[in-house]
Design a protein around this motif. Structure first.
Motif, short mmCIF file in Angstrom:
data_model
loop_
_atom_site.label_atom_id
_atom_site.label_comp_id
_atom_site.label_asym_id
_atom_site.label_seq_id
_atom_site.Cartn_x
_atom_site.Cartn_y
_atom_site.Cartn_z
N ALA A 106 2.75 42.83 17.42
CA ALA A 106 4.20 43.41 17.25
C ALA A 106 4.54 41.66 17.08
O ALA A 106 5.61 41.89 16.18
CB ALA A 106 4.35 43.68 18.87
N ALA A 107 4.32 40.79 17.21
CA ALA A 107 4.07 39.77 16.96
C ALA A 107 5.06 39.35 15.31
O ALA A 107 6.01 38.80 15.42
CB ALA A 107 3.73 38.70 17.42
N VAL A 108 4.56 39.97 14.58
CA VAL A 108 4.48 39.86 13.23
C VAL A 108 4.51 41.82 12.22
O VAL A 108 5.05 41.22 11.15
CB VAL A 108 3.13 39.45 12.62
CG1 VAL A 108 2.88 37.82 12.68
CG2 VAL A 108 2.35 40.69 12.97
N ALA A 205 6.46 34.83 22.57
CA ALA A 205 7.59 34.70 22.80
C ALA A 205 8.48 35.23 21.69
O ALA A 205 9.23 35.69 20.99
CB ALA A 205 8.13 33.32 22.56
N ARG A 206 7.31 35.28 20.29
CA ARG A 206 7.62 36.07 19.01
C ARG A 206 7.93 37.84 18.89
O ARG A 206 8.32 38.41 17.85
CB ARG A 206 7.13 36.15 17.82
CG ARG A 206 7.28 34.10 17.37
CD ARG A 206 7.05 33.84 16.22
NE ARG A 206 5.46 33.88 15.76
CZ ARG A 206 4.34 32.59 15.92
NH1 ARG A 206 5.11 31.61 16.65
NH2 ARG A 206 3.26 33.54 15.71
N VAL A 207 7.99 38.19 20.18
CA VAL A 207 7.45 39.56 19.81
C VAL A 207 8.74 40.10 20.30
O VAL A 207 9.28 39.97 21.70
CB VAL A 207 6.94 40.06 21.19
CG1 VAL A 207 6.73 41.67 21.70
CG2 VAL A 207 5.31 40.10 21.33
N THR A 211 9.35 45.87 25.19
CA THR A 211 8.18 45.62 25.80
C THR A 211 7.93 46.80 26.99
O THR A 211 8.40 46.00 27.66
CB THR A 211 7.43 44.55 25.55
OG1 THR A 211 7.30 44.40 24.23
CG2 THR A 211 5.89 43.96 25.82
N LEU A 212 7.33 46.93 27.57
CA LEU A 212 6.34 47.51 28.72
C LEU A 212 4.89 46.83 29.09
O LEU A 212 4.28 47.38 28.62
CB LEU A 212 6.62 49.06 29.14
CG LEU A 212 6.13 49.78 30.17
CD1 LEU A 212 7.30 48.52 31.49
CD2 LEU A 212 6.18 51.43 30.01
N VAL A 213 5.08 46.35 30.34
CA VAL A 213 3.65 46.11 30.71
C VAL A 213 3.35 46.67 31.99
O VAL A 213 4.20 46.45 33.08
CB VAL A 213 3.57 44.31 30.67
CG1 VAL A 213 2.25 43.26 31.17
CG2 VAL A 213 4.67 43.73 29.84
N VAL A 234 7.07 37.60 26.66
CA VAL A 234 8.11 38.48 25.71
C VAL A 234 9.42 37.92 26.60
O VAL A 234 9.56 38.59 27.69
CB VAL A 234 7.00 39.88 25.85
CG1 VAL A 234 7.97 40.75 25.13
CG2 VAL A 234 5.25 40.05 24.72
N PRO A 235 10.41 38.17 25.27
CA PRO A 235 11.24 38.21 25.60
C PRO A 235 11.81 39.21 25.91
O PRO A 235 12.16 40.45 25.12
CB PRO A 235 11.81 37.49 24.65
CG PRO A 235 11.35 36.60 23.65
CD PRO A 235 9.87 37.57 24.17
N GLY A 236 12.91 39.18 27.21
CA GLY A 236 12.83 41.02 28.06
C GLY A 236 12.17 41.64 28.41
O GLY A 236 12.45 43.04 28.55
N ALA A 237 10.74 41.15 28.13
CA ALA A 237 9.92 42.80 28.88
C ALA A 237 10.34 43.19 30.63
O ALA A 237 10.77 42.70 30.87
CB ALA A 237 8.39 41.72 28.59
N VAL A 238 9.63 44.47 30.45
CA VAL A 238 9.48 44.94 31.82
C VAL A 238 8.19 44.94 32.11
O VAL A 238 7.72 45.43 31.92
CB VAL A 238 10.00 46.37 31.56
CG1 VAL A 238 10.18 46.78 33.23
CG2 VAL A 238 11.83 45.84 31.23
#
Length: 265
Positions: A106-108, A205-207, A211-213, A234-238
């Motif tokens: 996902a990062a790339v 940090a580039r994702v 995103t749900l963890v 991960v920015p904004g991850a839930v």
């Protein structure tokens, strides 16, 4: 359900079962698993009423090829090829070490539109088991020497924290032969996670995707800590913690969480 053969960038054929109808979801399994694993088929069956689910074999297992030399980048390309075959964009679920692979991809790869991960097994503090920095190389060497059972045992004891006596008892079970059959892929899992399973905070940090963890409330403390660290990186991850669940999550607990996340705009 139909089975497709998707060609990766290096020409490796990747076997993929496709079921259901709707927006595309791709499933990425972890260690000792392939697309026929009961958890993966249960997730696929649970989501197929609303989504077109692409449940593929990672390279080196099941019906997929295993072009050498191995590199994590090839596995990222495999996932990209499945996403492309799914229509050029897809949501992705990854479990355990497959979650780590999904995060790296996902990062790339912006073609991954959403990402849900179950307990990526990074080591973020002293509560995690200590692994040698060259764990991937050591596992690969054991397989080259024909010591596939020893590679399985080391992975189970050192990475999965099973008691050595319990693993010794497992050798008498018919499933042990199946685990030995995929022993060569354990080095791949270790390579995806990197030296010491250290959290790749800069890459996470580039994702940019939603995103749900997910964690299990009854999982080992170090896995719970890892989930919290991934969600923070991960920015904004839930992040959600599922009651009464361990790392061996029940599909009936997992599927509703995935469904809610994937259907939300």
């Amino acid at each position: 359900m139909r089975t497709d053969a998707v060609k990766s960038a290096d020409g490796t054929l990747i076997a993929c079962d496709v079921s259901g109808e709707g927006p595309a979801v791709v499933l990425v399994q972890g260690a000792f698993s392939d697309r026929r694993h009961p958890l993966m088929t249960a997730i696929a069956g649970g989501l197929a009423r609303w989504f077109t689910v692409h449940n593929y074999d990672r390279r080196g297992r099941g019906g997929s090829g295993d072009t050498q030399p191995y590199a994590v980048e090839r596995e990222i390309e495999d996932l990209a090829a499945v996403v492309e075959a799914a229509g050029g964009s897809a949501m992705v679920f990854g479990g355990s070490s497959g979650a780590a692979l999904a995060l790296e991809a996902a990062a790339v790869n912006p073609s991954i539109s959403k990402l849900a991960v179950w307990e990526p097994p990074y080591h973020v503090d002293g509560s995690a088991p200590a692994l040698p920095l060259d764990f991937a190389g050591q596992l690969a060497d054991l397989v080259v020497m024909g010591l596939r059972g020893e590679a399985v045992e080391r992975f189970m004891v050192e990475a999965a924290e099973l008691p050595r006596e319990a693993v010794a008892g497992m050798r008498a079970h018919p499933a042990w032969a199946e685990m030995e059959a995929v022993a060569h892929t354990l080095a791949y899992e270790a390579a995806v996670l990197g030296p010491g399973n250290a959290l790749p905070a800069e890459r996470l940090a580039r994702v940019a995707q939603p995103t749900l963890v997910l964690n299990g409330a009854d999982s080992a403390a170090w896995m719970v800590h890892a989930g919290a660290a991934v969600a923070a990186a991960v920015p904004g991850a839930v992040r959600r913690v599922l009651e009464d669940q361990t790392h061996n999550v029940a599909p009936e607990a997992l599927v509703p969480e995935l469904l809610e996340f994937f259907v939300t705009a």
